[in-house]
Design an enzyme around this catalytic site. Structure first.
Site, PDB file in Angstrom:
ATOM      1  N   CYS A 119     -31.514  27.733  48.830  1.00 25.97           N
ATOM      2  CA  CYS A 119     -31.350  27.143  47.497  1.00 25.97           C
ATOM      3  C   CYS A 119     -30.765  28.169  46.538  1.00 25.97           C
ATOM      4  O   CYS A 119     -31.247  29.291  46.466  1.00 25.97           O
ATOM      5  CB  CYS A 119     -32.686  26.743  46.903  1.00 25.97           C
ATOM      6  SG  CYS A 119     -33.674  25.729  47.948  1.00 25.97           S
ATOM      7  N   ASN A 178     -34.373  32.810  45.463  1.00 24.06           N
ATOM      8  CA  ASN A 178     -33.442  33.425  46.419  1.00 24.06           C
ATOM      9  C   ASN A 178     -32.451  34.283  45.660  1.00 24.06           C
ATOM     10  O   ASN A 178     -31.671  33.769  44.860  1.00 24.06           O
ATOM     11  CB  ASN A 178     -32.703  32.337  47.209  1.00 24.06           C
ATOM     12  CG  ASN A 178     -33.658  31.595  48.110  1.00 24.06           C
ATOM     13  OD1 ASN A 178     -34.378  32.188  48.906  1.00 24.06           O
ATOM     14  ND2 ASN A 178     -33.700  30.279  47.954  1.00 24.06           N
ATOM     15  N   CYS A 232     -28.165  18.635  52.975  1.00 29.51           N
ATOM     16  CA  CYS A 232     -28.118  19.006  51.557  1.00 29.51           C
ATOM     17  C   CYS A 232     -26.659  18.923  51.112  1.00 29.51           C
ATOM     18  O   CYS A 232     -25.797  19.648  51.615  1.00 29.51           O
ATOM     19  CB  CYS A 232     -28.680  20.421  51.411  1.00 29.51           C
ATOM     20  SG  CYS A 232     -28.681  21.011  49.729  1.00 29.51           S
ATOM     21  N   GLU A 235     -20.177  23.628  49.660  1.00 30.82           N
ATOM     22  CA  GLU A 235     -20.980  23.852  50.846  1.00 30.82           C
ATOM     23  C   GLU A 235     -21.921  22.677  51.113  1.00 30.82           C
ATOM     24  O   GLU A 235     -22.403  22.029  50.196  1.00 30.82           O
ATOM     25  CB  GLU A 235     -21.760  25.155  50.685  1.00 30.82           C
ATOM     26  CG  GLU A 235     -20.779  26.312  50.573  1.00 30.82           C
ATOM     27  CD  GLU A 235     -21.410  27.671  50.433  1.00 30.82           C
ATOM     28  OE1 GLU A 235     -20.997  28.572  51.160  1.00 30.82           O
ATOM     29  OE2 GLU A 235     -22.310  27.851  49.602  1.00 30.82           O
ATOM     30  N   CYS A 294     -27.693  27.435  34.766  1.00 32.57           N
ATOM     31  CA  CYS A 294     -29.096  27.840  34.848  1.00 32.57           C
ATOM     32  C   CYS A 294     -29.141  29.332  35.191  1.00 32.57           C
ATOM     33  O   CYS A 294     -28.347  29.820  36.000  1.00 32.57           O
ATOM     34  CB  CYS A 294     -29.836  27.025  35.904  1.00 32.57           C
ATOM     35  SG  CYS A 294     -29.874  25.260  35.493  1.00 32.57           S
ATOM     36  N   SER A 313     -35.598  19.497  38.415  1.00 32.43           N
ATOM     37  CA  SER A 313     -35.708  20.951  38.386  1.00 32.43           C
ATOM     38  C   SER A 313     -36.412  21.366  37.104  1.00 32.43           C
ATOM     39  O   SER A 313     -35.785  21.531  36.071  1.00 32.43           O
ATOM     40  CB  SER A 313     -34.309  21.569  38.456  1.00 32.43           C
ATOM     41  OG  SER A 313     -33.749  21.294  39.719  1.00 32.43           O
ATOM     42  N   CYS A 332     -20.540  24.381  38.717  1.00 37.26           N
ATOM     43  CA  CYS A 332     -21.509  23.625  37.921  1.00 37.26           C
ATOM     44  C   CYS A 332     -21.421  24.106  36.486  1.00 37.26           C
ATOM     45  O   CYS A 332     -21.219  25.292  36.234  1.00 37.26           O
ATOM     46  CB  CYS A 332     -22.924  23.848  38.449  1.00 37.26           C
ATOM     47  SG  CYS A 332     -24.170  22.824  37.626  1.00 37.26           S
ATOM     48  N   HIS A 382     -38.955  24.126  36.492  1.00 39.71           N
ATOM     49  CA  HIS A 382     -38.817  25.582  36.424  1.00 39.71           C
ATOM     50  C   HIS A 382     -39.521  26.278  35.268  1.00 39.71           C
ATOM     51  O   HIS A 382     -39.597  27.505  35.241  1.00 39.71           O
ATOM     52  CB  HIS A 382     -37.340  26.010  36.420  1.00 39.71           C
ATOM     53  CG  HIS A 382     -36.565  25.527  37.609  1.00 39.71           C
ATOM     54  ND1 HIS A 382     -37.075  25.505  38.878  1.00 39.71           N
ATOM     55  CD2 HIS A 382     -35.307  25.014  37.709  1.00 39.71           C
ATOM     56  CE1 HIS A 382     -36.167  25.014  39.716  1.00 39.71           C
ATOM     57  NE2 HIS A 382     -35.086  24.695  39.037  1.00 39.71           N
ATOM     58  N   GLU A 386     -24.305  19.436  39.524  1.00 37.89           N
ATOM     59  CA  GLU A 386     -25.328  18.586  38.915  1.00 37.89           C
ATOM     60  C   GLU A 386     -24.916  17.128  39.166  1.00 37.89           C
ATOM     61  O   GLU A 386     -23.991  16.616  38.524  1.00 37.89           O
ATOM     62  CB  GLU A 386     -25.416  18.890  37.412  1.00 37.89           C
ATOM     63  CG  GLU A 386     -26.204  17.886  36.602  1.00 37.89           C
ATOM     64  CD  GLU A 386     -27.607  17.588  37.147  1.00 37.89           C
ATOM     65  OE1 GLU A 386     -28.363  18.525  37.439  1.00 37.89           O
ATOM     66  OE2 GLU A 386     -27.928  16.394  37.305  1.00 37.89           O
ATOM     67  N   CYS A 419     -29.243  30.685  39.008  1.00 31.06           N
ATOM     68  CA  CYS A 419     -28.499  29.960  40.052  1.00 31.06           C
ATOM     69  C   CYS A 419     -27.095  30.539  40.237  1.00 31.06           C
ATOM     70  O   CYS A 419     -26.350  30.693  39.271  1.00 31.06           O
ATOM     71  CB  CYS A 419     -28.410  28.485  39.679  1.00 31.06           C
ATOM     72  SG  CYS A 419     -27.457  27.516  40.865  1.00 31.06           S
TER      73      CYS A 419
HETATM   74  N1  SAH Z   1     -28.218  20.579  39.644  1.00 29.79           N
HETATM   75  C1  SAH Z   1     -29.276  19.938  40.400  1.00 29.79           C
HETATM   76  C2  SAH Z   1     -29.063  20.127  41.869  1.00 29.79           C
HETATM   77  C3  SAH Z   1     -29.252  21.533  42.381  1.00 29.79           C
HETATM   78  S1  SAH Z   1     -30.561  21.429  43.481  1.00 29.79           S
HETATM   79  C4  SAH Z   1     -30.604  20.450  39.932  1.00 29.79           C
HETATM   80  O1  SAH Z   1     -30.624  21.317  39.073  1.00 29.79           O
HETATM   81  O2  SAH Z   1     -31.641  19.934  40.340  1.00 29.79           O
HETATM   82  C5  SAH Z   1     -30.896  23.028  43.887  1.00 29.79           C
HETATM   83  C6  SAH Z   1     -32.319  23.455  43.526  1.00 29.79           C
HETATM   84  O3  SAH Z   1     -32.389  24.851  43.775  1.00 29.79           O
HETATM   85  C7  SAH Z   1     -32.614  23.257  42.051  1.00 29.79           C
HETATM   86  O4  SAH Z   1     -33.978  22.985  41.838  1.00 29.79           O
HETATM   87  C8  SAH Z   1     -32.257  24.612  41.523  1.00 29.79           C
HETATM   88  O5  SAH Z   1     -32.828  24.847  40.260  1.00 29.79           O
HETATM   89  C9  SAH Z   1     -32.808  25.510  42.594  1.00 29.79           C
HETATM   90  N2  SAH Z   1     -32.230  26.851  42.568  1.00 29.79           N
HETATM   91  C10 SAH Z   1     -31.075  27.256  41.988  1.00 29.79           C
HETATM   92  N3  SAH Z   1     -30.900  28.578  42.157  1.00 29.79           N
HETATM   93  C11 SAH Z   1     -31.948  29.012  42.877  1.00 29.79           C
HETATM   94  C12 SAH Z   1     -32.302  30.291  43.405  1.00 29.79           C
HETATM   95  N4  SAH Z   1     -31.512  31.366  43.216  1.00 29.79           N
HETATM   96  N5  SAH Z   1     -33.443  30.372  44.111  1.00 29.79           N
HETATM   97  C13 SAH Z   1     -34.200  29.295  44.324  1.00 29.79           C
HETATM   98  N6  SAH Z   1     -33.916  28.058  43.869  1.00 29.79           N
HETATM   99  C14 SAH Z   1     -32.796  27.928  43.142  1.00 29.79           C
END
Ligand code: SAH
Length: 365
Positions: free
Chosen positions: A341, A298, A107, A94, A118, A221, A114, A223, A168, A121
């Site tokens: 996201c 989300n 984006c 996407e 995480c 990221s 992936c 978190h 990633e 995600c």
């Molecule tokens: N793999 C890379 C690129 C993904 S970017 C990374 O980890 O940075 C997408 C961003 O959205 C990342 O910061 C990811 O951790 C975050 N993300 C993933 N799932 C999410 C969710 N369910 N709600 C909000 N943010 C989320």
């Protein structure tokens, strides 16, 4: 005899110059063709009017221009637009375009699925399928420019790119770097380094390589503010724990086009959103010049988390601000078309699996 045509979207400028040289063609020819491909969005060699006829004919035999094909195109009530792109073998990725008053952000995805898994995600939940090629990565920008009506007049709707789609990017670094170089190149998209952001969960050696080979803006990221929690939420932390990650961020900054790292921080109710967590983050911010981008979680089907309440997010941002740390809260965009996201899941694969299962059941019965 005639080998499979080469997809010219696979090459950055140096790559195209080298490919042209192998055909006995001058570098300026490669740059000319590059402009047709990326600035004009041209797929037909015959339409490249300032390219010599004989060369056009040869290109038509040996090469092609093949961007990924959109399977669906959805527009959210807030103007966010999402394309699902076919990448073969039942997989899809996407791409999301987010229009704002002063900029248009694309984006971009780097992998089908992936491997990092995480905990919060949805892309991670579907597992890893494969790396996207350079053509499939830059093809997302190529396609967006075309479908958004940019291109011919030089007016570009996409002013910013964030590598924050599926995958990633730093575990597909060769192809990502080729695509980044095209984004920055004046013969292609001519975006400023400050307006191209790579987001990573923290692949430390690849952060160092990106710094050497193609430094652009960096988002990490984060978190979680400590290893115990981050090990759980972002399992790659077991391999590259916080101390190593923060040191890599500091190294990155001496080559980066911006003087701060953006730390992304997903707000998970009761998990990483307390006043104590905010205090721990302040200590981290003392080690690395940074800004925070708080992302309200989300949800997706089966997710074991919920979103922190708005009042909690405000208080958390306030605690960071009090310590002098800039913290913005990401506005949720496009959630009515599952474009927010962490919601990018490339649905087609599941559907096609189900279709296959149904087909198998039918043949058995
Ligand atoms: N793999 C890379 C690129 C993904 S970017 C990374 O980890 O940075 C997408 C961003 O959205 C990342 O910061 C990811 O951790 C975050 N993300 C993933 N799932 C999410 C969710 N369910 N709600 C909000 N943010 C989320």
């Amino acid at each position: 005899m005639n080998p499979t045509p080469v997809n010219l979207l696979e090459f950055d400028v140096d790559g195209l110059v080298a490919w042209f040289a192998a055909q006995g063609e001058k570098p300026f020819r490669a740059r000319q063709v590059m402009r047709w491909l990326h600035r004009e969005g041209c797929t037909d060699f015959d339409a490249m009017t300032d390219v010599a006829k004989a060369l056009r004919a040869r290109l038509a035999e040996q090469a092609c221009v093949r961007p990924p094909q959109p399977i669906s195109d959805r527009i959210s009530a807030d103007g966010t637009r999402k394309w699902l792109l076919d990448v073969g073998a039942g997989n899809a990725v996407e791409t999301v375009f987010i229009p704002e008053a002063t900029r248009g952000t694309l984006c971009v995805s780097s992998q089908a699925g992936c491997a990092l898994d995480c905990a919060f995600c949805s892309t991670g939940k579907q597992g890893f399928n494969r790396n996207l090629s350079a053509a499939e990565i830059i093809g997302q920008l190529w396609l967006a420019n075309r479908l958004l009506g940019g291109g011919a007049d030089g007016e570009r709707v996409v002013s910013n790119v964030v590598m924050m789609g599926m995958g990633e990017p730093l575990t597909n670094l060769d192809n990502v770097i080729t695509a980044l170089r095209l984004m920055l190149d004046d013969h292609a998209y001519g975006l400023s380094r400050r307006r191209v952001t790579v987001s990573t969960a923290g692949i430390v050696p690849a952060m160092d390589r990106l710094r050497e080979e193609c430094p652009v803006a960096l988002a990490v990221s984060l978190h979680a503010p400590n290893d115990a929690l981050r090990d759980r939420l972002v399992p790659i932390n077991l391999k590259y724990p916080l101390a190593k990650l923060l040191a890599a961020c500091r190294r990155y900054l001496d080559r980066a086009p911006r003087d701060f790292v953006t730390f992304e921080y997903v707000m998970l109710d009761g998990v990483n959103d307390s006043d104590g967590h905010a205090r721990e983050l302040v200590a981290i911010a003392g080690e690395v010049p940074c800004k925070f981008n708080l992302i309200p979680f989300n949800p997706f089907p089966g997710a074991p988390f919920s979103r922190s309440p708005a009042s909690r997010i405000r208080r958390f941002a306030g605690a960071l601000a009090e310590a002098g740390i800039v913290a913005t809260t990401r506005k949720t965009r496009g959630d009515d078309v599952d474009a927010a996201c962490g919601q990018l899941a490339g649905r087609v694969k599941d559907r096609s699996r189900r279709t296959i299962r149904l087909a198998e059941m039918e043949t058995k019965s």
